[in-house]
Write a protein that holds these residues in place. Structure first.
Motif, PDB file in Angstrom:
ATOM      1  N   VAL A  36       0.855  -1.195   0.000  1.00 36.13           N
ATOM      2  CA  VAL A  36       0.000   0.000   0.000  1.00 36.13           C
ATOM      3  C   VAL A  36       0.887   1.240   0.000  1.00 36.13           C
ATOM      4  CG1 VAL A  36      -1.721   1.309   1.281  1.00 36.13           C
ATOM      5  CG2 VAL A  36      -1.891  -1.177   1.138  1.00 36.13           C
ATOM      6  N   ILE A  37       0.581   2.168  -0.889  1.00 39.18           N
ATOM      7  CA  ILE A  37       1.411   3.361  -1.074  1.00 39.18           C
ATOM      8  C   ILE A  37       0.809   4.548  -0.333  1.00 39.18           C
ATOM      9  CG2 ILE A  37       2.171   5.064  -2.792  1.00 39.18           C
ATOM     10  CD1 ILE A  37       2.422   2.823  -4.788  1.00 39.18           C
ATOM     11  N   GLY A  38       1.670   5.311   0.317  1.00 40.29           N
ATOM     12  CA  GLY A  38       1.266   6.616   0.851  1.00 40.29           C
ATOM     13  C   GLY A  38       0.624   6.608   2.219  1.00 40.29           C
ATOM     14  N   GLN A  39       0.431   5.432   2.834  1.00 35.90           N
ATOM     15  CA  GLN A  39      -0.227   5.376   4.141  1.00 35.90           C
ATOM     16  C   GLN A  39       0.647   4.650   5.155  1.00 35.90           C
ATOM     17  OE1 GLN A  39      -2.698   7.280   4.135  1.00 35.90           O
ATOM     18  NE2 GLN A  39      -3.132   7.343   1.943  1.00 35.90           N
ATOM     19  N   GLU A  40       1.957   4.797   5.019  1.00 32.59           N
ATOM     20  CA  GLU A  40       2.885   4.079   5.896  1.00 32.59           C
ATOM     21  C   GLU A  40       2.717   4.465   7.363  1.00 32.59           C
ATOM     22  OE1 GLU A  40       3.708   5.587   3.118  1.00 32.59           O
ATOM     23  OE2 GLU A  40       4.371   3.965   1.804  1.00 32.59           O
ATOM     24  N   ALA A 177       4.288   9.434  -3.885  1.00 32.95           N
ATOM     25  CA  ALA A 177       3.433   8.240  -3.892  1.00 32.95           C
ATOM     26  C   ALA A 177       2.761   8.063  -5.253  1.00 32.95           C
ATOM     27  CB  ALA A 177       2.390   8.339  -2.790  1.00 32.95           C
ATOM     28  N   LEU A 178       2.268   9.163  -5.825  1.00 34.11           N
ATOM     29  CA  LEU A 178       1.628   9.072  -7.134  1.00 34.11           C
ATOM     30  C   LEU A 178       2.633   8.665  -8.207  1.00 34.11           C
ATOM     31  CD1 LEU A 178      -0.605  12.266  -6.897  1.00 34.11           C
ATOM     32  CD2 LEU A 178      -1.403   9.901  -6.856  1.00 34.11           C
ATOM     33  N   GLY A 179       3.862   9.177  -8.096  1.00 35.71           N
ATOM     34  CA  GLY A 179       4.900   8.773  -9.039  1.00 35.71           C
ATOM     35  C   GLY A 179       5.200   7.290  -8.964  1.00 35.71           C
ATOM     36  N   GLU A 180       5.183   6.738  -7.747  1.00 28.56           N
ATOM     37  CA  GLU A 180       5.403   5.306  -7.578  1.00 28.56           C
ATOM     38  C   GLU A 180       4.276   4.506  -8.223  1.00 28.56           C
ATOM     39  OE1 GLU A 180       6.671   1.527  -6.540  1.00 28.56           O
ATOM     40  OE2 GLU A 180       7.763   3.425  -6.695  1.00 28.56           O
ATOM     41  N   LEU A 181       3.044   5.005  -8.153  1.00 28.04           N
ATOM     42  CA  LEU A 181       1.938   4.321  -8.817  1.00 28.04           C
ATOM     43  C   LEU A 181       2.166   4.256 -10.325  1.00 28.04           C
ATOM     44  CD1 LEU A 181      -1.363   5.555  -7.108  1.00 28.04           C
ATOM     45  CD2 LEU A 181      -0.373   3.269  -7.038  1.00 28.04           C
ATOM     46  N   ARG A 199       4.672  14.005 -17.724  1.00 29.12           N
ATOM     47  CA  ARG A 199       4.464  13.014 -16.667  1.00 29.12           C
ATOM     48  C   ARG A 199       4.261  13.706 -15.328  1.00 29.12           C
ATOM     49  NH1 ARG A 199       6.879   9.307 -13.078  1.00 29.12           N
ATOM     50  NH2 ARG A 199       6.419   7.107 -13.518  1.00 29.12           N
ATOM     51  N   ALA A 200       5.069  14.748 -15.056  1.00 31.88           N
ATOM     52  CA  ALA A 200       4.907  15.516 -13.820  1.00 31.88           C
ATOM     53  C   ALA A 200       3.555  16.225 -13.801  1.00 31.88           C
ATOM     54  CB  ALA A 200       6.041  16.520 -13.681  1.00 31.88           C
ATOM     55  N   ALA A 201       3.124  16.720 -14.959  1.00 34.48           N
ATOM     56  CA  ALA A 201       1.822  17.392 -15.038  1.00 34.48           C
ATOM     57  C   ALA A 201       0.690  16.407 -14.788  1.00 34.48           C
ATOM     58  CB  ALA A 201       1.657  18.054 -16.398  1.00 34.48           C
ATOM     59  N   LEU A 202       0.848  15.169 -15.274  1.00 33.02           N
ATOM     60  CA  LEU A 202      -0.176  14.148 -15.042  1.00 33.02           C
ATOM     61  C   LEU A 202      -0.301  13.855 -13.545  1.00 33.02           C
ATOM     62  CD1 LEU A 202      -2.146  12.037 -16.205  1.00 33.02           C
ATOM     63  CD2 LEU A 202      -0.219  10.438 -16.300  1.00 33.02           C
ATOM     64  N   ALA A 206      -3.746  14.828 -10.765  1.00 29.80           N
ATOM     65  CA  ALA A 206      -4.528  13.839 -10.014  1.00 29.80           C
ATOM     66  C   ALA A 206      -5.028  14.371  -8.685  1.00 29.80           C
ATOM     67  CB  ALA A 206      -3.692  12.583  -9.786  1.00 29.80           C
ATOM     68  N   ASP A 207      -4.446  15.437  -8.181  1.00 31.15           N
ATOM     69  CA  ASP A 207      -4.891  16.054  -6.928  1.00 31.15           C
ATOM     70  C   ASP A 207      -4.936  15.050  -5.777  1.00 31.15           C
ATOM     71  OD1 ASP A 207      -5.743  18.180  -5.310  1.00 31.15           O
ATOM     72  OD2 ASP A 207      -7.860  17.808  -5.731  1.00 31.15           O
ATOM     73  N   GLY A 208      -3.914  14.164  -5.725  1.00 34.14           N
ATOM     74  CA  GLY A 208      -3.812  13.232  -4.608  1.00 34.14           C
ATOM     75  C   GLY A 208      -4.647  11.974  -4.721  1.00 34.14           C
ATOM     76  N   ASP A 209      -5.348  11.773  -5.846  1.00 32.98           N
ATOM     77  CA  ASP A 209      -6.249  10.628  -6.019  1.00 32.98           C
ATOM     78  C   ASP A 209      -5.559   9.577  -6.874  1.00 32.98           C
ATOM     79  OD1 ASP A 209      -8.243   8.831  -6.822  1.00 32.98           O
ATOM     80  OD2 ASP A 209      -9.800  10.366  -6.804  1.00 32.98           O
ATOM     81  N   GLY A 210      -5.117   8.472  -6.264  1.00 33.98           N
ATOM     82  CA  GLY A 210      -4.414   7.431  -6.980  1.00 33.98           C
ATOM     83  C   GLY A 210      -5.263   6.738  -8.021  1.00 33.98           C
ATOM     84  N   ARG A 211      -6.526   6.481  -7.703  1.00 37.99           N
ATOM     85  CA  ARG A 211      -7.412   5.806  -8.657  1.00 37.99           C
ATOM     86  C   ARG A 211      -7.590   6.652  -9.911  1.00 37.99           C
ATOM     87  NH1 ARG A 211     -11.631   6.057  -5.962  1.00 37.99           N
ATOM     88  NH2 ARG A 211     -11.322   4.212  -4.670  1.00 37.99           N
ATOM     89  N   PHE A 212      -7.795   7.952  -9.723  1.00 41.15           N
ATOM     90  CA  PHE A 212      -7.958   8.852 -10.862  1.00 41.15           C
ATOM     91  C   PHE A 212      -6.698   8.844 -11.724  1.00 41.15           C
ATOM     92  CE2 PHE A 212      -7.408  13.004 -12.846  1.00 41.15           C
ATOM     93  CZ  PHE A 212      -8.629  13.193 -13.485  1.00 41.15           C
ATOM     94  N   LEU A 213      -5.525   8.869 -11.085  1.00 42.69           N
ATOM     95  CA  LEU A 213      -4.269   8.881 -11.820  1.00 42.69           C
ATOM     96  C   LEU A 213      -4.134   7.637 -12.701  1.00 42.69           C
ATOM     97  CD1 LEU A 213      -1.440  10.194 -12.265  1.00 42.69           C
ATOM     98  CD2 LEU A 213      -0.636   8.744 -10.387  1.00 42.69           C
ATOM     99  N   LEU A 214      -4.437   6.475 -12.144  1.00 43.04           N
ATOM    100  CA  LEU A 214      -4.313   5.243 -12.911  1.00 43.04           C
ATOM    101  C   LEU A 214      -5.351   5.166 -14.029  1.00 43.04           C
ATOM    102  CD1 LEU A 214      -3.507   2.683 -10.071  1.00 43.04           C
ATOM    103  CD2 LEU A 214      -1.944   3.687 -11.745  1.00 43.04           C
ATOM    104  N   ASN A 215      -6.531   5.707 -13.807  1.00 41.58           N
ATOM    105  CA  ASN A 215      -7.534   5.745 -14.874  1.00 41.58           C
ATOM    106  C   ASN A 215      -7.074   6.640 -16.022  1.00 41.58           C
ATOM    107  OD1 ASN A 215      -9.207   4.028 -13.458  1.00 41.58           O
ATOM    108  ND2 ASN A 215     -10.504   5.660 -12.643  1.00 41.58           N
ATOM    109  N   GLN A 216      -6.418   7.759 -15.677  1.00 43.50           N
ATOM    110  CA  GLN A 216      -5.879   8.635 -16.711  1.00 43.50           C
ATOM    111  C   GLN A 216      -4.757   7.934 -17.474  1.00 43.50           C
ATOM    112  OE1 GLN A 216      -8.037  10.906 -17.163  1.00 43.50           O
ATOM    113  NE2 GLN A 216      -7.132  12.833 -16.496  1.00 43.50           N
ATOM    114  N   ALA A 217      -3.904   7.231 -16.740  1.00 41.42           N
ATOM    115  CA  ALA A 217      -2.822   6.495 -17.392  1.00 41.42           C
ATOM    116  C   ALA A 217      -3.378   5.437 -18.340  1.00 41.42           C
ATOM    117  CB  ALA A 217      -1.919   5.849 -16.338  1.00 41.42           C
TER     118      ALA A 217
END
Length: 438
Positions: A36-40, A177-181, A199-202, A206-217
């Motif tokens: 799990v990323i970002g909630q260590e 964390a988003l970069g690791e995703l 890639r940095a702009a992507l 995402a505004d901190g939302d991992g699911r949104f980031l992966l859907n965009q990818a």
């Protein structure tokens, strides 16, 4: 496959097939808490979840955090980590009948020694009575409740339920964390068709939302682009995530609190940022204008009386121009109050005076300052020996205006800033005259 309540019934072969056909976000879903990323701060060895898993015993909990931060994933992995049956319901789609069925099934399996972790997504959407329905089953251990919410539990959940569950706060995923995703996505699907800046702009979009980031990818992968996109091309190709903001929920109160404190702290840059956050998210401009007026009288007061005029003028300008032109007037008022000298002397004076008024009840003012419109009033002393201030050389009589039996009070204590410095000088001058006249 899964049953009605989301119980994990799939075979390894089913799971592999599902992963091959599933959306990218599901295929990259962690298989262990360590992934799990970002909630260590929660899942690590010293975190609350890490400690519970090490002990092999879970307590009921509320997972509170923004969308796309791993609440559902953590709940599934918690059940797996301690050998519990996982059952899931959503407060959006479930009612009382579904809850009764879930509890009955948990009761039946408990008799056979199988413990149940009941995951309730969007738990804040259940009403107070439905939330109360969880209590007996949580108390006797029929289920270990794991609720997920994006809303502040203090406002969204019953106090009785909160007292039986630990609130764990999930953090918005940061850039690392988003970069690791994205790195994990590229390990599975290949390099994204993006330049480094894109890639940095992507990640930022995402505004901190991992699911949104992966859907965009996944959208980028599916497009089969011939060449990498730069930031401008990416912006034209994809939609930016709309900021999370509900005008009657936690995000609203967090941002208006931040705006007010930035103004009070005389930081016009941060003040403009929070003002922009709220306006671009769709906040009602007149609400913000009302709050700016409040700041002008609470935190500035007579240190700069013009602040109130600026805010009221901004309200008139906005109503005259409308959006978006009128929003410039709101920004101007925001800058003015943020840069104005600050004083809460009037605010404190009001509080103190209101307190005295409630405590002293119906004390009569001294007779000499009472109006005497009738002969009877004059005969009993109303208005007798009143000192008319304009008859003195200084325009100040120094008379006593306090009720009999009440000592003079000092509510208003101007600060030595802005226009209140002049007010302070006047009060000190009048105090000096009073002392000279006994």
């Amino acid at each position: 496959m899964a049953d009605l309540f989301g119980d994990e019934l799939e075979t390894p072969q089913d799971a592999k097939a599902a992963r091959d056909d599933a959306p990218l976000a599901d295929r990259l879903r962690p298989r262990a808490l360590a992934e799990v990323i970002g909630q260590e701060h929660l899942t690590g060895p010293e975190g609350a979840i890490g400690r519970m898993v090490s002990a092999g015993k879970l307590s009921s909990m509320i997972l509170w955090g923004p969308p796309g931060t791993g609440k559902t994933t953590i709940a599934r992995l918690l059940a797996k980590s301690v050998g519990m049956r996982f059952a899931a319901i959503s407060a959006v789609f479930s009612g009382v009948a579904d809850l009764k069925k879930a509890f009955a099934e948990a009761d039946r399996l408990a008799e056979a020694g199988q413990r149940t972790l009941l995951f309730v997504d969007e738990i804040h959407r259940f009403n107070r009575a439905q939330q109360d329905g969880f209590l007996p089953f949580v108390e006797r251990g029929t289920v270990t409740l794991v609720g997920a919410t994006t809303e502040n539990p203090s406002f969204a959940l019953n106090a009785a339920l909160l007292s039986r569950a630990q609130v764990l706060i999930l953090e918005r995923l940061n850039g690392e964390a988003l970069g690791e995703l994205l790195t994990r996505a590229e390990a599975l699907e290949g390099a994204l068709p993006l330049t480094g800046d894109a890639r940095a702009a992507l990640v930022a979009s995402a505004d901190g939302d991992g699911r949104f980031l992966l859907n965009q990818a996944e959208t980028l992968y599916n497009a089969k682009l011939d060449k990498p996109l730069g930031p401008a091309e990416l912006g034209a190709f994809l939609q930016r995530r709309v900021a999370v903001y509900d005008k009657d929920r936690d995000g609203h109160y967090n941002l208006i609190s931040a705006l007010h404190k930035a103004v009070r702290g005389s930081d016009p840059q941060a003040s403009l940022y929070y003002l922009a956050r709220m306006l671009t998210a769709g906040e009602e401009p007149l609400y913000l204008l009302r709050r700016l007026v409040r700041m002008a009288v609470e935190d500035i007061g007579l240190a700069d009386p013009e602040a109130l005029h600026q805010c009221l003028a901004a309200k008139d300008a906005y109503e005259f121009l409308g959006s978006p032109e009128g929003e410039l007037a709101i920004a101007q008022a925001c800058i003015y109050v943020a840069t104005a000298p600050k004083s809460n002397a009037a605010y404190k004076a009001q509080k103190a005076a209101w307190k005295s008024a409630k405590e002293t009840g119906s004390l009569m003012p001294p007779a000499n300052i009472l109006n005497a419109p009738t002969k009877l009033m004059k005969d009993i002393g109303y208005g007798k020996d009143y000192a008319y201030d304009h008859n003195s050389d200084e325009g100040f009589s120094g008379d006593n205006y306090w009720p009999d039996g009440m000592e003079p009070q000092t509510y208003y204590k101007p600060v030595d800033r802005g226009f209140e410095r002049k007010v302070k000088e006047r009060l000190e001058y009048w105090d000096k005259l009073r002392r000279e006249r006994g």
